[in-house]
Write a protein that holds these residues in place. Structure first.
Motif, short mmCIF file in Angstrom:
data_model
loop_
_atom_site.label_atom_id
_atom_site.label_comp_id
_atom_site.label_asym_id
_atom_site.label_seq_id
_atom_site.Cartn_x
_atom_site.Cartn_y
_atom_site.Cartn_z
N ASP A 117 0.87 -1.17 0.00
CA ASP A 117 0.00 0.00 0.00
C ASP A 117 0.91 1.23 0.00
O ASP A 117 2.03 1.16 0.52
N VAL A 118 0.43 2.31 -0.59
CA VAL A 118 1.25 3.53 -0.61
C VAL A 118 1.47 4.08 0.79
O VAL A 118 2.43 4.81 1.04
N ASP A 119 0.58 3.73 1.71
CA ASP A 119 0.71 4.15 3.10
C ASP A 119 1.41 3.03 3.87
O ASP A 119 0.88 1.93 4.04
N ASP A 120 2.62 3.31 4.37
CA ASP A 120 3.41 2.29 5.07
C ASP A 120 2.68 1.77 6.30
O ASP A 120 2.76 0.58 6.63
N THR A 121 1.98 2.66 6.99
CA THR A 121 1.25 2.24 8.19
C THR A 121 0.13 1.27 7.83
O THR A 121 -0.07 0.25 8.50
N VAL A 122 -0.57 1.57 6.75
CA VAL A 122 -1.69 0.72 6.32
C VAL A 122 -1.20 -0.67 5.95
O VAL A 122 -1.82 -1.68 6.32
N LYS A 123 -0.10 -0.76 5.20
CA LYS A 123 0.35 -2.09 4.78
C LYS A 123 0.86 -2.91 5.96
O LYS A 123 0.68 -4.13 6.00
N GLN A 124 1.48 -2.25 6.96
CA GLN A 124 1.91 -2.98 8.15
C GLN A 124 0.69 -3.45 8.94
O GLN A 124 0.66 -4.58 9.44
N GLN A 125 -0.32 -2.59 9.04
CA GLN A 125 -1.54 -2.97 9.75
C GLN A 125 -2.24 -4.12 9.01
O GLN A 125 -2.84 -4.99 9.66
N ALA A 126 -2.16 -4.13 7.68
CA ALA A 126 -2.78 -5.21 6.90
C ALA A 126 -2.10 -6.54 7.20
O ALA A 126 -2.78 -7.58 7.34
N TRP A 127 -0.77 -6.52 7.32
CA TRP A 127 -0.05 -7.75 7.67
C TRP A 127 -0.49 -8.23 9.05
O TRP A 127 -0.79 -9.41 9.25
N GLU A 128 -0.56 -7.32 10.00
CA GLU A 128 -0.96 -7.68 11.36
C GLU A 128 -2.39 -8.21 11.38
O GLU A 128 -2.68 -9.19 12.09
N GLN A 129 -3.29 -7.56 10.63
CA GLN A 129 -4.68 -8.01 10.58
C GLN A 129 -4.78 -9.39 9.94
O GLN A 129 -5.57 -10.24 10.38
N SER A 130 -3.99 -9.62 8.90
CA SER A 130 -4.00 -10.93 8.23
C SER A 130 -3.56 -12.02 9.20
O SER A 130 -4.13 -13.12 9.21
N VAL A 131 -2.55 -11.73 10.00
CA VAL A 131 -2.09 -12.70 11.00
C VAL A 131 -3.20 -12.99 12.01
O VAL A 131 -3.46 -14.15 12.35
N ARG A 132 -3.86 -11.93 12.47
CA ARG A 132 -4.97 -12.13 13.41
C ARG A 132 -6.09 -12.94 12.76
O ARG A 132 -6.70 -13.81 13.40
N ASN A 133 -6.37 -12.65 11.50
CA ASN A 133 -7.42 -13.39 10.79
C ASN A 133 -7.08 -14.87 10.70
O ASN A 133 -7.95 -15.73 10.87
N LEU A 134 -5.82 -15.18 10.42
CA LEU A 134 -5.40 -16.59 10.34
C LEU A 134 -5.56 -17.28 11.68
O LEU A 134 -6.02 -18.43 11.76
N GLN A 135 -5.20 -16.59 12.73
CA GLN A 135 -5.36 -17.16 14.07
C GLN A 135 -6.84 -17.38 14.38
O GLN A 135 -7.22 -18.39 15.00
N ARG A 136 -7.67 -16.44 13.91
CA ARG A 136 -9.11 -16.57 14.13
C ARG A 136 -9.67 -17.75 13.34
O ARG A 136 -10.55 -18.47 13.82
N LEU A 137 -9.16 -17.98 12.13
CA LEU A 137 -9.60 -19.13 11.34
C LEU A 137 -9.27 -20.43 12.07
O LEU A 137 -10.03 -21.40 12.01
N ALA A 138 -8.13 -20.45 12.75
CA ALA A 138 -7.78 -21.62 13.55
C ALA A 138 -8.73 -21.76 14.74
O ALA A 138 -9.17 -22.87 15.07
N ASP A 139 -9.06 -20.63 15.38
CA ASP A 139 -10.02 -20.66 16.49
C ASP A 139 -11.35 -21.24 16.04
O ASP A 139 -12.02 -21.95 16.79
N LEU A 140 -11.73 -20.91 14.80
CA LEU A 140 -13.02 -21.35 14.26
C LEU A 140 -12.94 -22.74 13.64
O LEU A 140 -13.93 -23.22 13.07
N GLU A 141 -11.77 -23.36 13.71
CA GLU A 141 -11.53 -24.71 13.20
C GLU A 141 -11.68 -24.80 11.69
O GLU A 141 -12.03 -25.85 11.14
N LEU A 142 -11.41 -23.69 11.01
CA LEU A 142 -11.37 -23.69 9.55
C LEU A 142 -9.94 -23.93 9.05
O LEU A 142 -9.75 -24.23 7.88
N LEU A 143 -8.97 -23.77 9.93
CA LEU A 143 -7.58 -24.12 9.69
C LEU A 143 -7.04 -24.81 10.93
O LEU A 143 -7.50 -24.54 12.04
#
Length: 311
Positions: free
Chosen positions: A31-57
């Motif tokens: 993303d052109v905004d460095d903060t946004v792209k770092q937040q996107a990486w962090e959100q993606s990691v949280r999403n993956l952890q949540r998918l594991a919580d939900l037993e989808l991964l």
């Protein structure tokens, strides 16, 4: 296509990154905004952890997927030797045009550019490209890492091969792609949603029912069926032995009376805006926005598990 570029890393971009990484693909985020792209990486990691919580991964697969996420330092780095780019930048033709020109400066000629645009027309967006045949709309429904729908829409210069390749790609990843034969603003799903939303606002504005009861009428009735089948099939079954033809012939006249009584707004009245915002707050406050989102995701995951059960 084993390496995916996420161009535009807001809410939708981060969710796309989650989806592709969960499917075992390498993902670069920019993303052109460095903060946004770092937040996107962090959100993606949280999403993956949540998918594991939900037993989808599994926990192991979620950890593996996390390792496939990478933040690109520049647009050039994002696009170097890339095979597929999911573009999710702001819904603005001028901004899209600038992004598409830059895409062609750095991406290989074989690379496919798919836009997440919820309503813009690919014909207009691809007009600035030297190779418009490789661009198409691939519009998800939010959140893309949980909802399988993706609407594939060609522009006038999109190659048939591009459409076939992307359709096969998403089918292989477990998505449910639908293909539009022609462009229309809003594609399919958002046009259907717009029609329901307008009538929901009109019912509220007319004082027919509260926000909470109008929403309940949808999710406790039609919404349960919509998770399984669309309106055409619903009414095919509604016609009994006579099928869709009988339904149209016998019940269709009632719907004509409904349509005559419905509003045909092309803009939202101020009174409806105020009632919608204030009325929604009355029951939104039962949970925080984060709690509502977590509740939604858990229910979506359980619905997906039921829908994918073997018959």
């Amino acid at each position: 296509m084993q390496e995916i570029g996420i161009l535009g890393a807001g809410l939708i971009g981060a969710s796309w990154a989650t989806f592709f990484a969960a499917q075992g693909l390498k993902v670069r985020i920019f993303d052109v905004d460095d903060t946004v792209k770092q937040q996107a990486w962090e959100q993606s990691v949280r999403n993956l952890q949540r998918l594991a919580d939900l037993e989808l991964l599994t926990r192991e697969d979620a950890a593996t997927a996390e390792g496939k996420l990478k933040v690109a330092a520049s647009l050039a780095e994002l696009l170097t030797d890339i095979e597929y780019v999911q573009e999710s930048v702001i819904e603005d033709y001028a901004i899209k045009a600038d992004v598409y020109r830059q895409f062609e400066q750095h991406a290989p000629e074989r690379a496919i550019l798919a836009s997440s645009s919820s309503g813009l027309l690919m014909t207009r967006m691809q007009a600035v490209m030297q190779h418009p045949e490789r661009a198409l709309i691939a519009h998800p429904f939010n959140p893309p890492h949980l909802i399988p729908l993706v609407e594939l829409v060609p522009g006038e210069q999109t190659a048939v091969e591009t459409m076939e390749t992307v359709k096969a790609f998403f089918l292989g990843l477990g998505k449910h792609p639908v293909v539009l034969n022609k462009e229309v603003p809003g594609h399919i799903a958002n046009r259907l949603a717009a029609a329901v939303w307008r009538e929901s606002l009109a019912l509220l504005d007319a004082g027919v029912a509260s926000v909470e009861d109008i929403d309940a009428a949808l999710c406790q009735g039609p919404g349960l069926r919509w998770a399984l089948m669309g309106q055409h099939l619903i009414y095919e079954l509604g016609g009994g032995a006579g099928g869709y033809q009988k339904f149209i012939d016998t019940i269709g006249a009632s719907f004509e009376a409904y349509w005559e009584d419905m509003e045909c707004w092309s803009s939202i009245p101020e009174s409806a805006k105020q009632k919608a915002v204030s009325g929604t707050q009355d029951y939104l406050n039962q949970k925080s926005p984060g709690e509502w989102a977590a509740w939604r995701d858990e229910k979506l995951a359980r619905i997906q598990q039921i829908l994918h059960e073997e018959p």
